[in-house]
Design a protein around this motif. Structure first.
Motif, PDB file in Angstrom:
ATOM      1  N   ASN A  70       9.272   2.707   3.850  1.00  0.00           N
ATOM      2  CA  ASN A  70       8.184   1.757   3.923  1.00  0.00           C
ATOM      3  C   ASN A  70       8.391   1.109   5.315  1.00  0.00           C
ATOM      4  O   ASN A  70       9.729   0.572   5.867  1.00  0.00           O
ATOM      5  CB  ASN A  70       8.581   0.875   2.875  1.00  0.00           C
ATOM      6  N   ILE A  89      -6.001  -0.024   4.986  1.00  0.00           N
ATOM      7  CA  ILE A  89      -5.879  -1.392   5.670  1.00  0.00           C
ATOM      8  C   ILE A  89      -6.739  -1.727   6.898  1.00  0.00           C
ATOM      9  O   ILE A  89      -7.129  -2.917   7.073  1.00  0.00           O
ATOM     10  CB  ILE A  89      -4.086  -1.278   6.279  1.00  0.00           C
ATOM     11  N   VAL A 123       3.998  -1.138   3.617  1.00  0.00           N
ATOM     12  CA  VAL A 123       3.394   0.004   3.601  1.00  0.00           C
ATOM     13  C   VAL A 123       4.198   1.124   3.812  1.00  0.00           C
ATOM     14  O   VAL A 123       5.040   1.024   4.536  1.00  0.00           O
ATOM     15  CB  VAL A 123       2.193  -0.185   4.688  1.00  0.00           C
ATOM     16  N   GLU A 127      -2.975   5.473   3.846  1.00  0.00           N
ATOM     17  CA  GLU A 127      -2.659   4.042   4.105  1.00  0.00           C
ATOM     18  C   GLU A 127      -3.739   3.549   5.214  1.00  0.00           C
ATOM     19  O   GLU A 127      -4.360   2.290   5.013  1.00  0.00           O
ATOM     20  CB  GLU A 127      -1.190   3.562   4.440  1.00  0.00           C
ATOM     21  N   VAL A 147       0.956  -1.107   0.245  1.00  0.00           N
ATOM     22  CA  VAL A 147      -0.155  -0.112  -0.147  1.00  0.00           C
ATOM     23  C   VAL A 147       0.835   1.104   0.028  1.00  0.00           C
ATOM     24  O   VAL A 147       1.836   1.550   0.822  1.00  0.00           O
ATOM     25  CB  VAL A 147      -0.672  -0.028   1.136  1.00  0.00           C
ATOM     26  N   ASP A 148       0.705   2.059  -1.030  1.00  0.00           N
ATOM     27  CA  ASP A 148       1.357   3.357  -1.092  1.00  0.00           C
ATOM     28  C   ASP A 148       0.293   4.216  -1.632  1.00  0.00           C
ATOM     29  O   ASP A 148       0.222   4.618  -2.855  1.00  0.00           O
ATOM     30  CB  ASP A 148       2.563   3.096  -2.202  1.00  0.00           C
TER      31      ASP A 148
END
Length: 291
Positions: free
Chosen positions: A285, A234, A252, A230, A224-225
């Motif tokens: 990340n 999620i 993420v 984010e 996820v970016d």
């Protein structure tokens, strides 16, 4: 492609052929030089100098192989595309190395904020026909480019491309895109007046919608970016989905910038409290494994 040639802005139609925009001349020379250096110091500094020389000759679409995959990239309008083109060995190297350890035949990878497919193409290069990838990107221009990169690799049966933003609830939204970096787009509300004025309308879906529409019975890795949103991707999914659908691994973006550090820290703690262990933290990340 030489300096005098005008960049092509629409180069992703069904009739476009990969290879028509291969670099030549000085652009090709400096591209080979930039890619020839091994990673790490002091070579990274020399690679950056070669990249600067190459960028003076390469602008509009550039057809090239990255990790053995055919790609068409625009290094002049995207920071990520420039890094993938000129320094593919160094682009998110630590993340890709750990992802390669996780990957197994039949691997299911969900790429939210796929851009032009950097992570998706990496997984495709690792697993080939045994990969199962869902790549989600809201920017219409990047989605066309992503579909082109999938098509020219003959990977339509392995990579499902979804044009949508992912948020906490389904509906419509406005995507503000950085005019100097097409890969940097984020959902904005009406209160963000400066960004909303140049935003484009997009469909918004939930991660649950993505998983259900693709008929996934498991998610081996979720990436996820989405530029600070984010948690909206999620958290609702993990609250509602059965544990058997929880991603086994998550990559993420956890920005360390002053504006985002608190929300990123809260998301990290939230994931850890639900059984995820932080395996790796890079500059941008966090990589988690479900224990």
């Amino acid at each position: 492609m030489g300096e005098s040639e005008a960049p092509v802005t629409d180069a992703f139609g069904e009739t476009d052929v990969w290879g028509d925009s291969c670099p030549a001349g000085w652009g090709a020379f400096w591209l080979r030089v930039a890619r020839s250096f091994p990673g790490g110091r002091p070579w990274s500094r020399l690679a950056v100098l070669a990249r600067r020389a190459a960028r003076r000759h390469l602008t509009g679409p550039v057809d090239t192989l990255v990790w053995g995959q055919r790609t068409r990239l625009f290094p002049d309008r995207s920071v990520s595309e420039a890094r993938i083109l000129f320094l593919p060995r160094s682009w998110d190297r630590a993340e890709r190395r750990l992802l390669a350890k996780w990957a197994r035949p039949g691997f299911t990878f969900v790429d939210v904020g796929a851009n032009v497919g950097g992570y998706s193409l990496w997984v495709l290069s690792l697993l080939g026909a045994s990969a199962h990838i869902v790549a989600v990107e809201p920017n219409p221009d990047l989605t066309r480019q992503l579909r082109f990169n999938v098509r020219v690799n003959g990977a339509q049966d392995r990579v499902r491309v979804v044009e949508a933003a992912v948020g906490a609830t389904r509906g419509t939204g406005a995507l503000a895109v950085n005019p100097r970096n097409s890969g940097e787009g984020r959902l904005v509300g009406p209160e963000d007046s400066s960004d909303a004025a140049r935003a484009i309308p997009v469909q918004v879906v939930t991660l649950g919608d993505i998983v259900n529409d693709a008929r996934l019975d498991r998610v081996d890795c979720l990436k996820v970016d989405v530029e600070g949103h984010e948690p909206d991707v999620i958290q609702p999914f993990l609250r509602d989905a059965p544990r058997g659908l929880w991603p086994r691994h998550i990559i993420v973006e956890l920005k360390a910038g002053r504006r985002d550090w608190r929300r990123s820290g809260e998301l990290e703690a939230w994931l850890v409290a639900r059984g995820y262990r932080l395996e790796l933290r890079t500059r941008l990340n966090g990589l988690f494994r479900l224990t």
